[in-house]
Enzyme design. Structure first.
Site, PDB file in Angstrom:
ATOM      1  N   GLY A  21      -3.816   3.265   6.744  1.00  0.00           N
ATOM      2  CA  GLY A  21      -4.975   3.085   5.864  1.00  0.00           C
ATOM      3  C   GLY A  21      -6.208   2.522   6.550  1.00  0.00           C
ATOM      4  CG  ASN A  41      -9.919   7.165   8.190  1.00  0.00           C
ATOM      5  OD1 ASN A  41     -11.091   7.368   8.497  1.00  0.00           O
ATOM      6  ND2 ASN A  41      -8.900   7.504   8.969  1.00  0.00           N
ATOM      7  CG  LEU A  81      -0.218  21.275  -1.333  1.00  0.00           C
ATOM      8  CD1 LEU A  81      -1.292  21.613  -0.302  1.00  0.00           C
ATOM      9  CD2 LEU A  81       0.716  22.474  -1.530  1.00  0.00           C
ATOM     10  CG  ASN A 113      -8.011  15.778   3.538  1.00  0.00           C
ATOM     11  OD1 ASN A 113      -7.549  14.629   3.609  1.00  0.00           O
ATOM     12  ND2 ASN A 113      -7.573  16.750   4.321  1.00  0.00           N
ATOM     13  CG  HIS A 153      -7.399  18.182   9.346  1.00  0.00           C
ATOM     14  ND1 HIS A 153      -6.094  18.058   8.910  1.00  0.00           N
ATOM     15  CD2 HIS A 153      -7.338  18.816  10.542  1.00  0.00           C
ATOM     16  CE1 HIS A 153      -5.287  18.610   9.796  1.00  0.00           C
ATOM     17  NE2 HIS A 153      -6.011  19.074  10.797  1.00  0.00           N
ATOM     18  CG  ASP A 163      -5.539  20.830   6.476  1.00  0.00           C
ATOM     19  OD1 ASP A 163      -5.858  19.794   5.866  1.00  0.00           O
ATOM     20  OD2 ASP A 163      -4.559  20.900   7.243  1.00  0.00           O
ATOM     21  CD  GLU A 180     -10.008  10.169  11.221  1.00  0.00           C
ATOM     22  OE1 GLU A 180      -9.440  11.209  10.890  1.00  0.00           O
ATOM     23  OE2 GLU A 180      -9.395   9.095  11.391  1.00  0.00           O
TER      24      GLU A 180
HETATM   25  C1  GAR Z   1      -6.354   9.930  10.019  1.00  0.00           C
HETATM   26  O1  GAR Z   1      -6.642  10.283  11.354  1.00  0.00           O
HETATM   27  C2  GAR Z   1      -6.593  11.124   9.096  1.00  0.00           C
HETATM   28  O2  GAR Z   1      -7.627  11.961   9.523  1.00  0.00           O
HETATM   29  C3  GAR Z   1      -5.266  11.847   9.199  1.00  0.00           C
HETATM   30  O3  GAR Z   1      -4.312  10.821   9.202  1.00  0.00           O
HETATM   31  C4  GAR Z   1      -4.863   9.657   9.840  1.00  0.00           C
HETATM   32  C5  GAR Z   1      -4.585   8.473   8.951  1.00  0.00           C
HETATM   33  O4  GAR Z   1      -4.936   7.268   9.580  1.00  0.00           O
HETATM   34  N1  GAR Z   1      -5.100  12.773   8.110  1.00  0.00           N
HETATM   35  C6  GAR Z   1      -4.387  13.890   8.231  1.00  0.00           C
HETATM   36  O5  GAR Z   1      -3.803  14.199   9.246  1.00  0.00           O
HETATM   37  C7  GAR Z   1      -4.368  14.757   6.972  1.00  0.00           C
HETATM   38  N2  GAR Z   1      -3.901  16.076   7.284  1.00  0.00           N
HETATM   39  P1  GAR Z   1      -5.198   5.952   8.724  1.00  0.00           P
HETATM   40  O6  GAR Z   1      -4.018   5.794   7.778  1.00  0.00           O
HETATM   41  O7  GAR Z   1      -5.253   4.846   9.717  1.00  0.00           O
HETATM   42  O8  GAR Z   1      -6.491   6.168   7.994  1.00  0.00           O
END
Ligand code: GAR
Length: 192
Positions: A16, A18, A91, A106, A108, A149, A178
């Site tokens: 988490g 992000n 999904l 979202n 990616h 996606d 991000e």
């Molecule tokens: C992030 O890099 C996000 O872009 C990716 O998972 C990570 C989560 O990190 N999402 C995907 O791969 C979705 N297909 P976080 O929990 O530290 O934010």
């Protein structure tokens, strides 16, 4: 505080980081507030991050997520207007995309359409970028439809991949992009 502020729910499955950037960015924001954080994973650290910002949390099972009542009821109780996926690995079912058309976003961790689709998430994406010998990667922020996606792309940013970079180092570069962009893109998407 204005009653007309837009109300975000964040869905997150893991650490988490992000989600935390978004929680911090919209903390005391004038037009947007985070009102709920939901997770499919009871041990997701994202839940603790929401607690820190006094944002309520909910955890759901696969059966509850597939059912069209439970999660939707929570979102409606909180009058959620927009949904933000931040490291969410399941999904999104069609009852949610139908209820929130063009209102789910979202991020990616690659330059879609490359390295997307089922099974492509988190470190797996960066490992694939490394093994394919790519010399750039990046982030894609897109609207969500019923396919992994494939929703309309709103924003992309790229970074260089050096031959010596490990998947972990690639992940660090992508995370930096991000954190720099996701909350601002969400703000523009909601306010414009
Ligand atoms: C992030 O890099 C996000 O872009 C990716 O998972 C990570 C989560 O990190 N999402 C995907 O791969 C979705 N297909 P976080 O929990 O530290 O934010």
């Amino acid at each position: 505080m204005s009653l007309t502020r837009k109300r975000i729910a964040i869905f997150a499955s893991g650490s988490g980081t992000n989600a935390e950037e978004i929680l911090a960015y919209f903390n005391r924001h004038s037009t947007i507030q985070v009102v709920l954080l939901l997770s499919n994973n009871p041990s997701a650290f994202a839940l603790a991050r929401a607690d820190k910002y006094n944002v309520p949390t909910k955890v759901f099972t696969k059966a509850q997520f597939k059912d069209s009542i439970v999660v939707l009821t929570w979102l409606q109780e909180k009058e959620v207007s927009h949904i933000v996926l931040a490291g969410f690995m399941w999904l999104v079912p069609s009852y949610l995309t139908q209820h929130y058309p063009d209102k789910i976003i979202n991020i990616h961790p690659a330059l879609l359409p490359k390295f997307g689709g089922k099974g492509m998430y988190g470190m797996r994406v960066h490992e694939a970028v490394k093994s394919e010998g790519e010399n750039e990667t990046g982030i894609t922020i897109h609207l969500v439809n019923e396919k992994y996606d494939e929703g309309r792309i709103l924003f992309q940013a790229s970074c260089e991949v050096l031959e010596a970079d490990s998947p972990r180092q690639i992940a660090d570069k992508v995370h930096a992009l991000e954190y720099a962009h996701y909350a601002k893109v969400i703000e523009r998407w909601i306010n414009d």
